[in-house]
Design a protein around this motif. Structure first.
Motif, PDB file in Angstrom:
ATOM      1  N   SER A 119      11.397  -6.390  -2.726  1.00 33.57           N
ATOM      2  CA  SER A 119      10.468  -5.255  -2.679  1.00 33.57           C
ATOM      3  C   SER A 119       9.057  -5.723  -2.345  1.00 33.57           C
ATOM      4  CB  SER A 119      10.472  -4.513  -4.017  1.00 33.57           C
ATOM      5  OG  SER A 119      11.733  -3.935  -4.263  1.00 33.57           O
ATOM      6  N   HIS A 120       8.635  -6.821  -2.981  1.00 35.30           N
ATOM      7  CA  HIS A 120       7.284  -7.326  -2.729  1.00 35.30           C
ATOM      8  C   HIS A 120       7.127  -7.796  -1.285  1.00 35.30           C
ATOM      9  CE1 HIS A 120       7.006  -8.225  -7.316  1.00 35.30           C
ATOM     10  NE2 HIS A 120       6.725  -6.970  -7.036  1.00 35.30           N
ATOM     11  N   ARG A 122       8.626  -6.661   1.342  1.00 31.77           N
ATOM     12  CA  ARG A 122       8.532  -5.471   2.188  1.00 31.77           C
ATOM     13  C   ARG A 122       7.106  -4.908   2.182  1.00 31.77           C
ATOM     14  NH1 ARG A 122      11.706  -2.671  -0.402  1.00 31.77           N
ATOM     15  NH2 ARG A 122      10.239  -1.270  -1.448  1.00 31.77           N
ATOM     16  N   VAL A 123       6.483  -4.859   1.010  1.00 33.70           N
ATOM     17  CA  VAL A 123       5.117  -4.344   0.911  1.00 33.70           C
ATOM     18  C   VAL A 123       4.139  -5.261   1.637  1.00 33.70           C
ATOM     19  CG1 VAL A 123       3.229  -3.816  -0.680  1.00 33.70           C
ATOM     20  CG2 VAL A 123       5.567  -3.144  -1.253  1.00 33.70           C
ATOM     21  N   SER A 223       1.422   1.811  -5.122  1.00 33.78           N
ATOM     22  CA  SER A 223       2.076   2.913  -4.410  1.00 33.78           C
ATOM     23  C   SER A 223       3.570   2.676  -4.288  1.00 33.78           C
ATOM     24  CB  SER A 223       1.452   3.069  -3.020  1.00 33.78           C
ATOM     25  OG  SER A 223       2.089   4.098  -2.293  1.00 33.78           O
ATOM     26  N   ASP A 224       3.965   1.428  -4.016  1.00 33.64           N
ATOM     27  CA  ASP A 224       5.384   1.107  -3.899  1.00 33.64           C
ATOM     28  C   ASP A 224       6.105   1.333  -5.222  1.00 33.64           C
ATOM     29  OD1 ASP A 224       7.761  -0.246  -2.578  1.00 33.64           O
ATOM     30  OD2 ASP A 224       7.398  -1.601  -4.273  1.00 33.64           O
ATOM     31  N   TYR A 225       5.525   0.847  -6.314  1.00 35.79           N
ATOM     32  CA  TYR A 225       6.160   1.038  -7.623  1.00 35.79           C
ATOM     33  C   TYR A 225       6.233   2.525  -7.975  1.00 35.79           C
ATOM     34  CZ  TYR A 225       6.423  -3.853  -9.088  1.00 35.79           C
ATOM     35  OH  TYR A 225       6.770  -5.173  -9.205  1.00 35.79           O
ATOM     36  N   HIS A 227       6.495   5.176  -6.070  1.00 37.67           N
ATOM     37  CA  HIS A 227       7.515   5.932  -5.353  1.00 37.67           C
ATOM     38  C   HIS A 227       8.912   5.350  -5.533  1.00 37.67           C
ATOM     39  CE1 HIS A 227       3.770   7.107  -3.185  1.00 37.67           C
ATOM     40  NE2 HIS A 227       4.357   8.279  -3.258  1.00 37.67           N
ATOM     41  N   ARG A 228       9.016   4.042  -5.588  1.00 32.46           N
ATOM     42  CA  ARG A 228      10.329   3.405  -5.698  1.00 32.46           C
ATOM     43  C   ARG A 228      10.966   3.645  -7.060  1.00 32.46           C
ATOM     44  NH1 ARG A 228      11.159  -1.985  -7.125  1.00 32.46           N
ATOM     45  NH2 ARG A 228       8.965  -2.446  -6.711  1.00 32.46           N
TER      46      ARG A 228
END
Length: 272
Positions: A119-120, A122-123, A223-225, A227-228
């Motif tokens: 995940s990291h 990708r961000v 933002s990623d956390y 929404h994910r």
């Protein structure tokens, strides 16, 4: 902003206080016998220069010298709750503390590290021309299979985990702008501890995406956390922040402050 007591899955971001308090807060949250949240992610830019030791580092005969080196360089030496090895950072970094009260020892381990690293990566790739990859590079500090590097040469992200009967704490440090003092203290503290370190393995994202700031990276990760994981914006419980802030009077200025020792001796007095 919503009250954290009314939230089950919480995202907290923003400013912090000091190095010791920053590391005591997640340890207190992890040890809370009861809480009205099941998952909490705290994304922040640290306010003070920190050398975060682990319990493994304490077993090195060089720990006293390493502590002196850190303090002489203006870094607060603290023994953090998660494992791994020593890491140093300042306000050029981003720290993520991910607390999950639904996770037990059976569901922690390499799968958690792998999922977070993916995940990291990708961000980070979305932030610019950053060839972020999962994997350890030769001679890196706090070596780990799920470190994140750029181009296979320099480490920019490391993570460590702590699992207890009340849940898990997965902590990540993202190096964005690595100052000369961070490079120097990582090198000198590693030497004092007897760890091999290739200085060229130390890097920040801004070395590869000039102009990138810690604030921008923190916002992208938050933002990623959000929404994910379906998190709701909130605040850290005021009681735990106040309790953690009381620690500074107990720092003796000689040994590194040990987060778990203090939280065991001073459990949070409130439910949060």
């Amino acid at each position: 902003m919503p009250n954290a007591r009314n939230l089950d899955r919480l995202l907290v971001s923003g400013n912090t206080t000091d190095a010791v308090t920053d590391l005591v807060i997640p340890a207190l949250l992890l040890r809370a016998p009861e809480a009205e949240w099941s998952e909490l992610v705290h994304v922040y830019v640290p306010s003070g220069p920190t050398v975060a030791f682990s319990g493994r580092d304490l077993r090195s005969p060089g720990i006293a010298g390493a502590t002196e080196v850190a303090r002489a360089a203006g870094f607060e030496p603290v023994v953090r709750s998660p494992g791994g090895r020593m890491v140093a950072y300042d306000s050029g970094a981003v720290v993520i503390d991910h607390l999950d009260r639904t996770t037990d020892i059976r569901h922690a381990g390499s799968a958690t590290f792998a999922a977070n690293a993916e995940s990291h990566v990708r961000v980070l790739r979305a932030l610019g021309d950053i060839d972020a990859r999962v994997g350890e590079v030769d001679g890196e500090y706090c070596p780990g299979e799920y470190s994140i590097n750029v181009g296979g040469t320099a480490k920019v992200v490391g993570s460590a985990q702590r699992v207890t009967a009340t849940g898990s704490l997965f902590s990540t440090v993202v190096q964005v702008v690595v100052s000369d003092r961070v490079r120097a203290v990582l090198t000198e503290v590693s030497e004092a501890l007897g760890y091999d370190l290739r200085r060229s393995s130390i890097a920040g994202l801004a070395d590869h995406a000039p102009g990138l700031t810690a604030g921008e990276v923190a916002a992208a990760l938050a933002s990623d956390y959000r929404h994910r994981l379906g998190l709701t914006d909130g605040q850290l419980p005021a009681e735990v922040v106040a309790h953690a802030s009381s620690v500074t009077a107990g720092v003796d200025g000689v040994s590194p402050f040990h987060v778990d020792d203090w939280t065991r001796a001073h459990p949070a007095p409130h439910r949060f």
